[in-house]
Design a protein around this motif. Structure first.
Motif, PDB file in Angstrom:
ATOM      1  N   ASP A  24       9.240 -15.208  -7.284  1.00  0.00           N
ATOM      2  CA  ASP A  24       9.600 -14.685  -5.977  1.00  0.00           C
ATOM      3  C   ASP A  24       8.543 -15.108  -4.966  1.00  0.00           C
ATOM      4  O   ASP A  24       7.456 -15.568  -5.329  1.00  0.00           O
ATOM      5  CB  ASP A  24       9.672 -13.155  -6.032  1.00  0.00           C
ATOM      6  N   PRO A  25       8.803 -14.959  -3.667  1.00  0.00           N
ATOM      7  CA  PRO A  25       7.795 -15.325  -2.667  1.00  0.00           C
ATOM      8  C   PRO A  25       6.485 -14.568  -2.893  1.00  0.00           C
ATOM      9  O   PRO A  25       6.474 -13.386  -3.231  1.00  0.00           O
ATOM     10  CB  PRO A  25       8.455 -14.930  -1.342  1.00  0.00           C
ATOM     11  N   GLY A  26       5.373 -15.270  -2.709  1.00  0.00           N
ATOM     12  CA  GLY A  26       4.051 -14.668  -2.871  1.00  0.00           C
ATOM     13  C   GLY A  26       3.034 -15.721  -3.260  1.00  0.00           C
ATOM     14  O   GLY A  26       3.337 -16.917  -3.368  1.00  0.00           O
ATOM     15  N   ASN A  27       1.790 -15.280  -3.480  1.00  0.00           N
ATOM     16  CA  ASN A  27       0.714 -16.139  -3.956  1.00  0.00           C
ATOM     17  C   ASN A  27       0.572 -15.959  -5.463  1.00  0.00           C
ATOM     18  O   ASN A  27       0.621 -14.835  -5.970  1.00  0.00           O
ATOM     19  CB  ASN A  27      -0.611 -15.791  -3.273  1.00  0.00           C
ATOM     20  N   TYR A  28       0.376 -17.059  -6.183  1.00  0.00           N
ATOM     21  CA  TYR A  28       0.267 -17.009  -7.632  1.00  0.00           C
ATOM     22  C   TYR A  28      -0.935 -17.816  -8.105  1.00  0.00           C
ATOM     23  O   TYR A  28      -1.235 -18.889  -7.553  1.00  0.00           O
ATOM     24  CB  TYR A  28       1.533 -17.562  -8.301  1.00  0.00           C
TER      25      TYR A  28
END
Length: 564
Positions: free
Chosen positions: A371-375
């Motif tokens: 999903d959208p976000g920082n990883y």
């Protein structure tokens, strides 16, 4: 329903194609191709987050027979597309459509040219097999932008009262997503085949009254009327499903396009030879290809082929995907690593979010639904002698491919991300140097520290709020981190004097080094400078504490506690 009532409706909305099948020239033929003068603008993925469905079309005839289809990775579902567009007046809308070639989508004309909203849509995002999992939109075959398109001249000349017999159009994608998702053929069925059906039919599309990005099928029961251009049916459909196909199930072919409704019935534009010719002429002009494929190829890329290990190199990661600090669309993300090693590998592991893959080969990969976000992605290589090398790198998952870890595409700070990174740096640094625990507990089992005692927590400054950066706090915090890091790792003194109160790994004293400004003289933040500082601090800290290299190569120029 009385067929004569429906026949009147067909007549009223323009079901007669007399004169249409005999073109008399591009300037007068209502079936002639009309294309947007400048094509479509590149589609911002933000359209997907802001999508609003057009509420003029279709209705449900109780009971609601629609059934959700998930997963959407096999035909025919994989070839059904969600279109999200922006009209000329800025309004957002969504429609449905069908891949009828590797880079060609068939849909309704009113999904491309909206006279009441200023004419041609300015941009379109196209997602084959869109689905929704864990509350988030996923894109199993990626997304594409509309590069070009066409509708019949008769639709454009109809203005705000168009003739639904011309309500069909085609879209050229900027990427051949149909190579992976598959595509469906067109079926121009004879009246007898429609009147005496021995086969089942289905409507497919993305309805606006269901969770955004979910695909639904509805059985096509009776056909109330069969016109030369339009089909009247009681199939259940609502706004958002416009442009979706009527599918003949036994052949998985498209024989209609949902276009409009009345108080008695829903209408589909029948696929007739002229519709097929229209698509063929469009592809002849723009260089695309039509044709259905019987099975979609799952999104895949060839596994990396490792080069022979180089003598003298212990271990190093020679390739990672996605690239470090890359921004990729949400949905299926291929994550892979490749390592070189002097000795045979015992294990190679890659992890992101809740996903993990292992192998004893020099390359390993996995497909993660993100999903959208920082990883943060972690990879660990271990050889048969027990030697280990780790690498950590960050990626951004966003519909806006201009986003970065700490700033969006417009240069605005991402407050949560910046504050979280700085909090982690400050808390870890305080523990490592002074034994100041962020939660009052002893963390010597997981993070090394130079201190002998555990100290109580201290408040961590907040750099970014809803009002933007707090400049004094930001400058003081970043300066303290940079100066302390330089001293601790290299003996670089911020004021030229030794600082025995702060531990250092070196014996020599080095003079101060300048620090680039993080704000302009007018007080505006400089995203590039702030990003460079946060990135350097994060990378150095990961190596120093955990031995996790940021570029895949052991950093022999920087001390690490991992190899003690």
């Amino acid at each position: 329903m009385q067929r004569w009532v429906v026949a009147i409706l067909l007549t009223l909305i323009g079901a007669n194609l007399n004169g249409v099948l005999a073109p008399t020239g591009a300037m007068t033929d209502p079936q002639a191709l009309v294309r947007p003068p400048a094509g479509f603008a590149p589609a911002s993925p933000m359209l997907l987050a802001q999508a609003a469905e057009r509420a003029r079309y279709q209705r449900i005839f109780p009971p609601d027979d629609r059934v959700r289809v998930t997963p959407t990775t096999s035909l025919p579902a994989s070839a059904i597309v969600l279109l999200v567009g922006e009209a000329a007046d800025g309004a957002l809308f969504s429609c449905s459509g069908t891949l009828i070639g590797p880079a060609v989508v068939l849909t309704a004309a009113h999904c491309l040219y909206l006279a009441e909203r200023g004419g041609w849509a300015t941009r379109l995002v196209v997602i084959p097999g869109a689905d929704r999992q864990r509350g988030q939109l996923v894109t199993p075959f990626g997304t594409a932008s509309a590069a070009d398109g066409s509708v019949p001249r008769g639709w454009v000349e109809g203005g705000i009262s168009p003739d639904e017999t011309y309500d069909f159009g085609v879209v050229l994608l900027d990427r051949p997503l149909g190579d992976q998702a598959g595509s469906l053929p067109l079926a121009a069925l004879a009246d007898s085949e429609l009147e005496n059906r021995s086969w089942s039919a289905t409507l497919a599309g993305y309805p606006g009254d269901k969770p955004f990005g979910t695909l639904w099928f509805a059985p096509v029961g009776r056909l109330d009327a069969i016109g030369s251009a339009l089909l009247a049916t009681d199939v259940d459909a609502v706004q958002g499903m416009s442009g979706g196909p009527l599918l003949r199930e036994d052949t998985q072919s498209v024989f209609g396009i949902v276009v409009a409704e009345s108080f008695l019935t829903n209408f589909a534009r029948r696929v007739t030879p002229d519709v097929a010719r229209f698509a063929e002429l469009f592809c002849a002009e723009v260089g695309c290809r039509l044709g259905g494929s019987r099975s979609p190829a799952p999104p895949s890329r060839p596994e990396p082929r490792p080069a022979p290990p180089a003598p003298g190199i212990g271990m190093r990661f020679v390739a990672v995907e996605p690239a470090r600090y890359a921004t990729v669309p949400p949905g299926r993300v291929r994550v892979s690593v490749q390592v070189e090693s002097e000795r045979p590998l015992r294990e190679l592991v890659v992890r992101v979010a809740s996903y993990e893959a292992r192998s004893d080969q020099p390359a390993v990969s996995l497909d993660a639904w993100l999903d959208p976000g920082n990883y943060t992605i972690e990879a660990v290589a271990r050889d048969t002698r027990g030697r280990e090398l780790r690498t950590l790198w960050d990626i951004v998952v966003s519909w806006d491919l201009g986003d970065t870890l700490w700033f969006d595409s417009q240069g605005r700070p991402k407050a949560d991300a910046i504050n979280a990174t700085v909090r982690a740096l400050v808390e870890a640094f305080r523990w490592h140097l002074y034994g100041t625990s962020w939660d009052g507990r002893d963390h010597r089992g997981t993070i090394p520290t130079h201190a002998q005692v555990v100290r109580p927590p201290e408040p961590v400054p907040v750099l970014v709020s809803a009002d933007g950066f707090d400049r004094p706090i930001t400058e003081a915090t970043l300066r303290a981190l940079v100066e302390a890091f330089r001293w601790h790792l290299y003996g670089i003194s911020w004021d030229g004097a030794p600082h025995p109160e702060i531990p250092t790994h070196v014996q020599q004293l080095l003079p101060p080094e300048p620090i680039a400004p993080w704000f302009t003289p007018e007080g505006q933040p400089i995203p590039e400078a702030i990003t460079a500082t946060l990135r350097a601090l994060q990378e150095a800290f990961r190596w120093h504490l955990y031995g996790a290299t940021w570029d895949g190569t052991p950093r022999l120029d920087m001390p690490t506690h991992a190899w003690e």
